[in-house]
Each structure stands twice: as structure tokens, then as C-alpha cells.
Design an enzyme around this catalytic site. Structure first.
Site, PDB file in Angstrom:
ATOM      1  N   LYS A  67      17.467 -18.171 -18.189  1.00 12.51           N
ATOM      2  CA  LYS A  67      17.206 -16.911 -17.485  1.00 12.51           C
ATOM      3  C   LYS A  67      16.039 -16.203 -18.167  1.00 12.51           C
ATOM      4  CE  LYS A  67      20.805 -14.232 -15.256  1.00 12.51           C
ATOM      5  NZ  LYS A  67      21.900 -13.313 -15.516  1.00 12.51           N
TER       6      LYS A  67
HETATM    7  C1  E4P Z   1      22.763 -11.627 -12.826  1.00 11.52           C
HETATM    8  O1  E4P Z   1      22.640 -12.800 -13.101  1.00 11.52           O
HETATM    9  C2  E4P Z   1      23.258 -10.586 -13.745  1.00 11.52           C
HETATM   10  O2  E4P Z   1      23.993 -11.185 -14.789  1.00 11.52           O
HETATM   11  C3  E4P Z   1      24.217  -9.624 -13.106  1.00 11.52           C
HETATM   12  O3  E4P Z   1      24.490  -9.949 -11.769  1.00 11.52           O
HETATM   13  C4  E4P Z   1      23.933  -8.205 -13.366  1.00 11.52           C
HETATM   14  O4  E4P Z   1      24.901  -7.417 -12.726  1.00 11.52           O
HETATM   15  P1  E4P Z   1      25.179  -5.888 -13.068  1.00 11.52           P
HETATM   16  O5  E4P Z   1      24.138  -5.058 -12.372  1.00 11.52           O
HETATM   17  O6  E4P Z   1      26.543  -5.624 -12.517  1.00 11.52           O
HETATM   18  O7  E4P Z   1      25.099  -5.757 -14.565  1.00 11.52           O
END
Ligand code: E4P
Length: 216
Positions: free
Chosen positions: A85
Site C-alpha cells: 500500500k
Molecule cells: C483502506 O484500505 C483503509 O484501510 C481503510 O478503508 C480506511 O478506513 P477508515 O476511513 O475507516 O479509517
């Protein structure tokens, strides 16, 4: 549509795998930190990687492309199912391109505009993660980006897959599936909510009550 769990919690992952509908997992530094009271980062991710048969996204924390690539190379050694990521920044784009050349899959994260998604696809990202919930939080319509990215990737034949991220509730899953998003990554709490319906429980109760009246 593929279903990913957005968590680093191994028991949630095992419960979702048991359901037979889990295709992958996404994590981020915040999710890892929630599991870090008794385990190291390596212990947490090693267990996730050996438990999940599909792709597992692990996020780099460096801000420069060289640091991102170095981290990515180390993370990629942890398992064949690792996806790196990378945040969508200028440095992130350079890193995505370099990792693509090394045959390492990337997930462009923190996508808040369709132009950011377009650039990530051009840089060779395997996945883009538009954060719909965080956009909704600031009174923007997050799902619009998912719809737009779907059109853009179709227009230019990009093979990059769209992971709908920052899912807050069942309606996000519903809307993503209508748009035809490739993947939705959701917290375990949302997965639980989309399984159940009070009328299903009520119906089961009534059927069982009536079944007792039947002589066997
Ligand atoms: C995506 O891969 C992120 O880990 C995640 O969806 C972030 O979500 P949040 O806005 O609830 O922290």
C-alpha cells in the site's frame, strides 16, 4: 465483487474466512496499531499472511520513494500474497512505477479524487483505494469517485482494480456493488450487518415454532 476485510485482527479474519466469502485483507498503520499491544508488526502480519489465501495489503510509512521501495522490498519477502500500500503522492507515484518494474503489486491508498486514481493506474498500481467514508465525512459524495474511476479505467483499458475503502455501513456496500466496483474492503462490523436481517430471524423463529406442531 470481491470482498476484503479491512482489519489486522486475526480472529475477525478467521471468522470471515470460515464464512467462505473472504477474498483478501487490507491493513493500514492504524489498524496494525490496534493489535500491537502483545505482538510485533512482523508477528501480526506473518500470521495474517499465512492465514489468508488472497492478497493482503501492507502499508509503507516512508515518505520518499527510495524509502518506500526499500520498505516494500522487505515486506514483499514476507509472502507471495503481499500487496504494498503506497499513498498517492508524487513520491508514491515514483515508487509505484519502480515496484511495478520489480513485479511487486501495489495498492494506491488515500485516493480522494478520480484524477489521483488515474495517475496511480498510469503508474502501474494493481489496485486503487478511494476512501468513500472519509469523503462522506466532509460532506462530499465519496461513491461518485468510484463511479468515475470505473468509467475512466474502462475508457483507457486499465487493468487496475478499484477497492472501495473507508466503508462505514451496508449502504456503501450496496452502492459499490451497483456501480460494479471490483472489490469492497469493509470492517468486520459491516460484514456482520450485511449478513443479518430482523425479518430473517423472525422468519426462522416462526418456522421453528410451527415445525413443533408437526408430528414426526
Ligand atoms: C483502506 O484500505 C483503509 O484501510 C481503510 O478503508 C480506511 O478506513 P477508515 O476511513 O475507516 O479509517
Amino acid at each position: 465483487m470481491k470482498i476484503f476485510l479491512d482489519t489486522a485482527n486475526i480472529s475477525e479474519i478467521k471468522k470471515a474466512l470460515d464464512l467462505g466469502i473472504l477474498d483478501g485483507v487490507t491493513t493500514n498503520p492504524t489498524l496494525i496499531s490496534k493489535e500491537a499491544s502483545h505482538s510485533t508488526f512482523n508477528e501480526i502480519v506473518s500470521e495474517i499472511l499465512k492465514t489468508v489465501p488472497g492478497p493482503v495489503s501492507l502499508e509503507v510509512t516512508s515518505l520518499d520513494h527510495k524509502g518506500m521501495v526499500d520498505e516494500a522490498m522487505q515486506l514483499a519477502r514476507l509472502g507471495d500474497n503481499v500487496v504494498i500500500k503506497v499513498p498517492i503522492t508524487a513520491e508514491g507515484l515514483k515508487a509505484m512505477k519502480m515496484l511495478k518494474e520489480q513485479g511487486i503489486k501495489t495498492n494506491a491508498t488515500l485516493i480522494f479524487t478520480s484524477n489521483q486514481g488515474l495517475l496511480a493506474a498510469k503508474a502501474g498500481a494493481s489496485y486503487v483505494s478511494p476512501f468513500v467514508g472519509r469523503l462522506d465525512d466532509i460532506s462530499e459524495y465519496g461513491m461518485k469517485i468510484v463511479d468515475d474511476l470505473k468509467t475512466i479505467f474502462r475508457n483507457y483499458n486499465f487493468s487496475t482494480e478499484i477497492i472501495v475503502a473507508s466503508i462505514r455501513h451496508p449502504m456503501h456496500v450496496y452502492e459499490a456493488s451497483l456501480i460494479g466496483a471490483d472489490i469492497v474492503t469493509m470492517p468486520y462490523s459491516v460484514l456482520e450487518k450485511i449478513i443479518t436481517h430482523p425479518k430473517t430471524d423472525e422468519g426462522i423463529y416462526k418456522f421453528l415454532e410451527d415445525w413443533k406442531k408437526v408430528k414426526h
